[in-house]
Design an enzyme around this catalytic site. Structure first.
Site, mmCIF file in Angstrom:
data_model
loop_
_atom_site.group_PDB
_atom_site.id
_atom_site.type_symbol
_atom_site.label_atom_id
_atom_site.label_comp_id
_atom_site.label_asym_id
_atom_site.label_seq_id
_atom_site.Cartn_x
_atom_site.Cartn_y
_atom_site.Cartn_z
ATOM 1 N N LEU A 154 -9.014 34.029 -11.601
ATOM 2 C CA LEU A 154 -8.427 32.706 -11.049
ATOM 3 C C LEU A 154 -6.873 32.787 -11.222
ATOM 4 O O LEU A 154 -6.099 32.286 -10.493
ATOM 5 C CB LEU A 154 -8.973 31.569 -11.447
ATOM 6 C CG LEU A 154 -10.509 31.347 -10.820
ATOM 7 C CD1 LEU A 154 -11.115 30.234 -11.773
ATOM 8 C CD2 LEU A 154 -10.431 31.258 -9.505
ATOM 9 N N TYR A 155 -6.526 33.532 -12.466
ATOM 10 C CA TYR A 155 -5.210 33.491 -12.885
ATOM 11 C C TYR A 155 -4.319 34.460 -11.662
ATOM 12 O O TYR A 155 -3.463 34.231 -11.079
ATOM 13 C CB TYR A 155 -4.954 34.207 -14.070
ATOM 14 C CG TYR A 155 -3.570 34.715 -14.806
ATOM 15 C CD1 TYR A 155 -3.000 33.863 -15.066
ATOM 16 C CD2 TYR A 155 -3.389 36.227 -14.192
ATOM 17 C CE1 TYR A 155 -1.539 34.232 -15.745
ATOM 18 C CE2 TYR A 155 -1.794 36.527 -14.834
ATOM 19 C CZ TYR A 155 -1.182 35.670 -15.420
ATOM 20 O OH TYR A 155 0.259 36.183 -15.933
ATOM 21 N N GLY A 156 -5.122 35.707 -11.518
ATOM 22 C CA GLY A 156 -4.480 36.560 -10.350
ATOM 23 C C GLY A 156 -4.480 35.959 -9.038
ATOM 24 O O GLY A 156 -3.642 36.070 -8.214
#
Ligand code: NAD
Length: 332
Positions: A154-156
Site C-alpha cells: 500500500l506504501y508503493g
C-alpha cells in the site's frame, strides 16, 4: 562526473516531513547554503531531535503541522518558492495493519500539497517516491521507463498515486515537478530499515539475529548525503521537454546492490560480534509487501552528471558505523 555540492537558485524552501531522517539532512543542507527553510512535520514518526540543532537559526523555521490539515498547510506554504515533499508514512508493514495509512499520509497528503500550491501559484515540487512503485519485477534492471507499474504494498501504491496526481497537476496547472524513485537511503539518524533493525536486535541479543525472509533478498543502498545532492543536481540540471511536459522521473540510488545476508555480515562485523546464530523466518520476501530483489538503473542521473560516491556494500558499512557512533539515537 560532477558530484559536488551545487548551489540552488531559489531562496525559499518548504520541506514537508523535514523532521525525519532524510528531511532533516536536507533542511540542514539548505540552511547551510543560507536558504530560508521551513520544515513542516506533524512529528508522527520522529521526535524532533533530528532538527534540534537548527532551532534558533535565523533562516530556519519549524511548523508542527499535519499534511492532512489543509488550512494550516495552505497558510504555512504561502509565499514559498520550492516545495520538497517528503512527508509520508514510511512504516511499510504498518500499512498492512492500517490500510488507510498510506492513502491518507501519502496520497491525500500529496493532493493537499498540490492543491495548496495551485491555489497559491507556487509551481515547483520535488517528490520523494520509491522503487516500490515498480512492484516485484524479479531480477529485471529497473529504469524509469519500466512498466507496467504494479506495486505490491500500500506504501508503493500510495507513492504511485502521488506520482499520478503530480503528473496531472503538472500538465493541467503548470506545476514543474521532479519525481525521485529512491533506492534504500541510509545514514545517521535512520529510524527504520534493515540496518537499524539488525542493530536493535543485536543489541538486545548479541548471540542471535532473526532475518526476515531467506536472506537472499538483494537491494541497492546509498547514503543520505548522496541522495540529497542527487535531488539538488537534478533540480538544477534537468531540462523539461516542453511547456506542457514539465514533469520528470528519476531513479536515485546506485547500480550495485547488497544481499540481506551481506547486510547482516557487515553489521555483525561493525559491532565486533562473533558466532552470531542467524535464524531465518524463510521465504523469498521479508514480509508481505516486501520486494525481494531490486536492481536499479541510474543511467538517467548519470547522464545528468550525478552518481553516488560509494557502492551499495560501502554505503551499508558507512551507515552501520554512523548509527553505532550515534548510540543515543537508537532506543534500546
Ligand atoms: P521518516 O519517517 O524519517 O520521515 C518522514 C517524515 O514525515 C516524518 O518526520 C513524519 O513525522 C512525517 N510525516 C508523516 N506523515 C505526516 C503528515 N501527515 N503530516 C506531516 N508530516 C508527516 O522517513 P525518511 O526515510 O526520511 O523518508 C523521507 C521520504 O523519502 C518519505 O517520503 C519516504 O517515503 C521516502 N523514501 C525513503 C526511503 C528510505 O530508504 N529512507 C526510500 C524511498 C523513499
Amino acid at each position: 562526473m560532477r558530484n559536488n555540492s551545487q548551489k540552488l537558485k531559489f531562496k525559499k524552501h518548504f520541506v514537508t516531513g523535514g523532521a525525519g531522517f532524510i528531511g532533516s539532512h536536507l533542511a540542514e543542507r539548505l540552511v547551510k547554503e543560507g536558504k530560508d527553510v521551513t520544515v513542516y512535520d506533524n512529528l508522527a514518526l520522529t521526535s524532533g531531535d533530528n532538527i534540534k540543532h537548527l532551532f534558533g537559526k535565523e533562516n530556519f523555521k519549524f511548523i508542527k503541522g499535519d499534511l492532512l490539515d489543509f488550512e494550516t498547510l495552505k497558510k504555512s506554504i504561502e509565499g514559498q518558492e520550492v516545495i520538497w515533499h517528503l512527508g509520508a508514512n514510511t512504516d511499510i508493514p504498518g500499512g498492512n495493519r492500517m490500510t488507510d495509512l498510506d492513502l491518507k499520509n501519502c496520497t491525500i497528503a500529496t493532493w493537499n500539497v498540490l492543491e495548496a500550491m495551485r491555489q497559491l501559484d507556487i509551481n515547483k515540487i520535488l517528490f520523494t517516491s520509491s522503487a516500490t512503485v515498480y512492484g516485484d519485477a524479479g531480477t529485471a534492471t529497473l529504469s524509469e521507463n519500466y512498466g507496467p507499474l504494479l506495486p505490491i504494498s500500500l506504501y508503493g501504491a500510495g507513492k504511485l498515486a502521488g506520482e499520478g496526481l503530480i503528473s496531472a497537476y503538472s500538465h493541467l496547472f503548470g506545476i514543474q515537478a521532479w519525481i525521485f524513485r529512491f533506492a534504500n537511503v541510509v545514514g545517521a539518524r535512520m529510524n527504520h530499515g534493515v540496518i537499524f533493525d539488525f542493530i536493535q536486535k543485536l543489541r538486545k541479543n548479541p548471540k542471535e539475529l532473526e532475518v526476515f525472509g531467506n536472506g537472499k533478498q538483494e537491494k541497492p543502498f546509498f547514503l543520505v548525503e548522496d541522495c540529497i545532492e542527487g535531488m539538488i543536481h537534478a533540480f538544477e540540471n534537468a531540462q523539461f521537454e516542453a511547456p506542457d511536459k514539465q514533469y520528470d522521473v528519476f531513479n536515485l540510488g546506485c547500480d550495485s546492490f547488497t544481499s540481506i545476508n551481506k547486510v547482516a555480515e557487515i553489521v555483525i562485523e561493525e559491532m565486533g560480534l562473533k558466532n552470531v546464530r542467524i535464524v531465518y523466518t524463510g521465504g523469498r520476501r521479508g514480509w508481505k509487501g516486501d520486494v525481494p530483489v531490486v536492481h536499479f538503473s541510474i543511467e538517467k542521473m548519470k547522464k545528468l552528471g550525478w552518481q553516488p560516491k560509494y557502492t551499495s556494500d560501502e554505503a551499508v558499512r558507512i551507515a552501520a558505523r554512523r548509527l553505532l557512533d550515534q548510540k543515543s539515537k537508537i532506543k534500546d
